[in-house]
Design an enzyme around this catalytic site. Structure first.
Site, PDB file in Angstrom:
ATOM      1  CG  MET A 155      -3.509   2.778  -3.503  1.00  0.00           C
ATOM      2  SD  MET A 155      -2.254   1.965  -2.513  1.00  0.00           S
ATOM      3  CE  MET A 155      -1.908   3.233  -1.320  1.00  0.00           C
TER       4      MET A 155
ATOM      5  CB  CYS B 249      -0.903  -0.064   1.233  1.00  0.00           C
ATOM      6  SG  CYS B 249      -1.903   1.368   1.543  1.00  0.00           S
TER       7      CYS B 249
END
Lengths: 159, 795
Positions: B343, B168
């Site tokens: 992201m 992440c």
């Protein structure tokens, strides 16, 4: 979703009261949730946090009807309401104070489209009325108000 | 588990918002309540979902959460919430909460007692501690992550602990480390109130961090001007509010950032004073390291000159006039520029490189260190920063920014943990992808992880390339998967042991959001059935290992590693569930952990200060009057208490030990898999407003599930026409790793560029990670979920 009978009674009572008070401009009190207990571990500065906008109680609605804005909206007759005008109000909220879901198709492109009807509570032929916004105008309506039914239909489950 | 198979779970959701009041109990969220009962008590908590860290007021009556409201006195959200936040209480009340431990016997998961469950786990760990791995997440609270860290690194001398934040934000971490020598953003959300220009780098905050996005766009209602530039491969809801959309090709971000730097240099509009005083230049060394090698300004300039506008147009698909406009913005020092990313830049095989390049643009142009001038990465989980990055629940890390490879950091940790010198292993453990590879490989073939405990994560849905990374483990004898969670998930369904966990305000907690803000809440309601705190589960396992005589579970005085004293100085038996809340274990763990926070100047205040506040941003230092002062901007005199008078800006953790930040030259590199004749489309995966990550909670919350009931594939209308696909058709999406049937959405939530498709990953019935690539960044070990080659055909 079918409203409970208690909800219908309260709804009917509120509807009568609102008709009386409908034209009165009321100022929404923004503090003092009834029966709220303050968390004991918060210090003096933080105590003011309980001034956060309290969830509106149904029996307070007549006093808040105009400033609150979306009360008359529930006059809209929707199939699920079974003709009980306030039924949809609770069916569109997870709890009192939660943002209602949107029971119609909407283009999520900025606020202008939403505000065209919901700024003033536009009336439509046939008695339907768009709920008036109960809060100051903000920019991203879809951040809180999501469709009651999504644009894509659920897949069929395996038998 | 047979009673909780898929149909039952879905049926349960359908009735979650129905009129039934279970057991005649107090109405609760999700039941049809028309008013709040009398006697509602309100208390503060951060929202359970993303890394924004909005504070909510939680209304509790009759032992149930009955309402949520935005906390107007929280600096982060100022009363605002998003639709997930308003309904966060519903997360507790899905009908299929896990209520009892389940152990697989003869192929079936059957209910067992906690004693049986923990004995089964302790037996596996004690037999061979070196083959035990612990996989957690950015949803571990700070005390949970700290306990997990201490169990593994001090208790078992085993560094095989990692977290889903690896998937992440680990490239954000390596970007900060390579640039500033220390992790986490210098700026804060305050910059969103001051910036003149907001640059979104592959970022869709209107859906993923809605409250932060509102904080920006609502400024326009007040007559303020803020220009939003959306750089991305797909039009999103954020694009609708942007002044300019800059479509780029996948991986084109590298060339774009270099191209902007080149124009700043060519035009002389870079900030000579800032760069001369505060920056050095860096490029990849051989072999590559995070520190790289020093280069001079001429060499940096030469490398950036390889990206003239025509080459940027070719590599990134950005027209020269658009590139010029972006260079004009950065070259204008009268503007305040904030960059946001999440992201798009992190889930990238060149994630470290693009993070470094964007920091470099801000440094080169001097858009750093003034309110509104900041390169700021966002996080997707409530404590990716607080727990994974700060507590350091990663295979190579120690609390407070330490490294297991450094002797002085190990010695410091051994001192705080009161364990004998040499207890902590200097060898980094397995990062996430390697951990799962080892778990999915027979022990005879080098698969030395035999037992894997997953807490607060759902890797059987969220790992990339599932068919390679997790499926094989289920067919190998003597691989034991333990999963602590709150609902049945793809991961609990394949587990050998399932432990039911307490969720959110069913326990005490602390988390840390994307702006260095540490937040605290108290337990407000009881967990259902036999569900118990994750932190207790770790301590209870530790106690069993202590009882079995594992030496690591004793400190140097022979006491239990997790000893917590009660009010009269006697040890509280916190490993007994009935006694766990006799003391505040969070407070004991946090006040110990806090001692780690000073050596990287990430100073934390005592626990009790967080109980009074709606979060405090570190470094938090005590003033002469005894009060605790937070920091909204690091490295800047007058803001950061660690910057001395007269210094202006001081990067006091500089990798070059001279107070300078590093401006990196990094090249465009082709992605590892690109569309070709066989697989002609780009596949990008991601999120939607209504659902949070793998949907474990939000797919059980009626308003959210109704609004977005299933995954879909966004296809460009041109491609759809060519493939004879109509809106609503079921199509097959294939990559070299797998195939998936999905409903096609042409003019959907977002709008993809021609030649690309988008699929959200929240839906456990449509596991897009059977299709994704496990290629990863060389430094951060973070995989790329945003780019691989795919093809689509009608079913």
């Amino acid at each position: 979703m079918i409203p409970s009978s208690g909800g219908r009674e309260r709804a009917a009572r509120a509807l009568v009261l609102s008709a009386v008070l409908g034209a009165t401009i009321a100022v929404a009190a923004m503090s003092g949730g009834r029966g709220a207990k303050e968390p004991s571990h918060l210090d003096g500065n933080d105590r003011a946090a309980t001034d956060a906008p309290p969830a509106v109680r149904y029996d307070e609605l007549p006093q808040r009807a105009v400033a609150g804005g979306d009360f008359f909206a529930e006059l809209a007759m929707l199939p699920a309401s079974g003709g009980k005008p306030l039924g949809p109000r609770s069916s569109r909220r997870a709890y009192v104070g939660a943002p209602p879901v949107v029971p119609h198709a909407a283009a999520p492109r900025g606020a202008a489209g939403c505000r065209a009807c919901h700024d003033t509570g536009m009336a439509f032929p046939g008695g339907a009325q768009a709920p008036r916004m109960s809060h100051e105008p903000l920019t991203v309506c879809t951040q809180c108000h999501v469709p009651a039914v999504g644009s894509i239909s659920p897949v069929k489950e395996d038998g | 588990m047979s009673k909780m198979h898929r149909r039952t779970f879905l049926g349960g959701v359908g009735t979650a918002a129905g009129a039934t009041v279970l057991d005649g109990a107090t109405p609760r969220m999700g039941d049809e309540i028309v008013e709040l009962p009398d006697g509602v008590s309100w208390d503060k908590a951060p929202c359970r979902f993303c890394g924004t860290g909005c504070h909510v007021q939680v209304g509790v009556a009759g032992g149930q959460v009955v309402a949520i409201r935005g906390d107007r006195h929280a600096a982060v959200n100022q009363g605002r919430l998003c639709v997930k936040g308003y309904h966060v209480g519903l997360a507790l009340y899905g009908t299929d909460r896990l209520r009892t431990p389940l152990l697989r016997r003869s192929g079936e998961l059957v209910p067992v007692s906690w004693d049986t469950a923990l004995d089964a786990l302790a037996e596996r760990v004690a037999r061979e501690p070196a083959g035990f791995a612990l996989y957690g997440s950015g949803q571990w609270t700070i005390p949970e992550g700290y306990a997990a860290q201490k169990l593994m690194k001090a208790g078992l001398g085993n560094n095989h602990i990692d977290a889903n934040a690896r998937l992440c934000m680990s490239s954000a971490v390596t970007g900060f480390l390579a640039t500033y020598g220390v992790d986490e953003p210098a700026g804060s959300f305050d910059d969103l109130d001051r910036c003149d220009v907001l640059l979104l780098w592959g970022n869709n905050p209107a859906e993923m961090h809605p409250v932060l996005f509102s904080r920006v766009v609502d400024r326009r209602l007040r007559g303020e001007s803020v220009q939003i530039i959306d750089i991305g491969t797909r039009r999103t809801r954020s694009t609708e509010f942007a002044n300019t959309f800059v479509p780029i090709t996948p991986q084109g971000d590298l060339a774009l950032a270099c191209g902007i730097a080149h124009l700043l240099l060519e035009r002389g509009t870079w900030d000579h004073e800032f760069v001369t005083k505060h920056c050095s230049f860096r490029a990849d060394s051989t072999p590559p390291t995070l520190e790289g090698m020093a280069i001079d300004f001429a060499e940096y300039r030469r490398r950036m000159a390889e990206y003239p506008p025509e080459r940027v147009a070719e590599l990134a698909g950005v027209a020269p006039d658009v590139l010029s406009m972006l260079a004009d913005l950065f070259g204008n020092r009268s503007l305040r520029i904030t960059s946001l990313w999440c992201m798009g830049m992190n889930q990238h095989t060149q994630g470290t490189a693009i993070n470094c390049l964007v920091h470099g643009l801000h440094l080169l142009s001097g858009h750093f260190g003034r309110p509104g001038d900041a390169p700021t990465s966002l996080t997707g989980q409530p404590s990716a920063c607080g727990t994974v990055r700060e507590v350091g629940t990663l295979a190579h890390a120690l609390p407070g920014g330490g490294l297991v490879a450094k002797a002085e950091h190990r010695a410091h940790a051994e001192e705080i943990w009161r364990v004998p010198a040499g207890r902590i292993s200097p060898k980094p453990g397995y990062h996430t992808l390697e951990m799962f590879r080892r778990f999915s490989t027979p022990q005879t073939a080098g698969g030395d992880i035999h037992t894997l405990w997953v807490q607060v994560s759902n890797p059987a849905q969220s790992l990339p390339n599932l068919g390679a990374l997790i499926d094989p483990s289920r067919t190998i004898d003597d691989k034991f998967l333990v999963v602590s969670d709150v609902y049945p998930t793809e991961t609990t369904r394949i587990a050998d042991l399932v432990l039911p966990s307490a969720l959110w305000v069913e326990k005490n907690g602390m988390v840390g959001n994307s702006e260095r803000r540490t937040q605290q809440w108290f337990k407000m309601v009881d967990p259902p059935g036999d569900a118990r705190d994750d932190c207790w589960q770790i301590i209870a396992l530790a106690r069993r290992l202590f009882d079995r005589g594992l030496p690591g579970l004793r400190d140097r005085d022979g006491r239990f590693l997790f000893r917590v004293d009660g009010p009269r100085g006697r040890e509280a038996p916190i490993w007994e569930w009935s006694r766990y809340y006799d003391v505040n274990v969070d407070r004991a763990l946090f006040d110990e952990y806090r001692r780690f926070s000073h050596h990287k100047h990430k100073d934390l205040a005592p626990y009790d200060e967080y109980a009074k506040a709606r979060g405090l941003r570190w470094p938090v230092v005590q003033r002469s009057d005894g009060s605790w002062q937070e920091t909204r901007m690091r490295f800047v005199e007058g803001e950061d208490p660690h910057v001395g008078a007269g210094k202006g800006v001081d990067f006091y953790h500089s990798t070059t030990k001279d107070g300078r930040a590093q401006i990196w030259a990094r090249p465009w590199v082709a992605p590892p898999e690109q569309p070709d004749d066989e697989y002609p489309l780009w596949l990008c995966t991601g999120r939607v407003l209504e659902h949070w990550h793998t949907g474990t909670m939000t797919m059980r919350m009626a308003p959210l599930r109704n609004a977005m009931p299933q995954a879909y594939v966004e296809i460009h209308p041109d491609d759809a026409r060519r493939l004879a696909i109509a809106e609503g058709d079921t199509v097959v999406v294939e990559t070299r790793r797998g195939a998936l049937e999905l409903v096609a959405w042409l003019d959907g939530r977002g709008a993809v560029q021609p030649g690309s498709v988008f699929i959200p990953f929240f839906d456990e019935r449509s596991l897009v990670n059977r299709l994704t690539l496990d290629a990863h960044d060389a430094f951060s070990k973070q995989p790329d979920y945003k780019k691989c080659a795919a093809r689509v055909r009608p079913r």
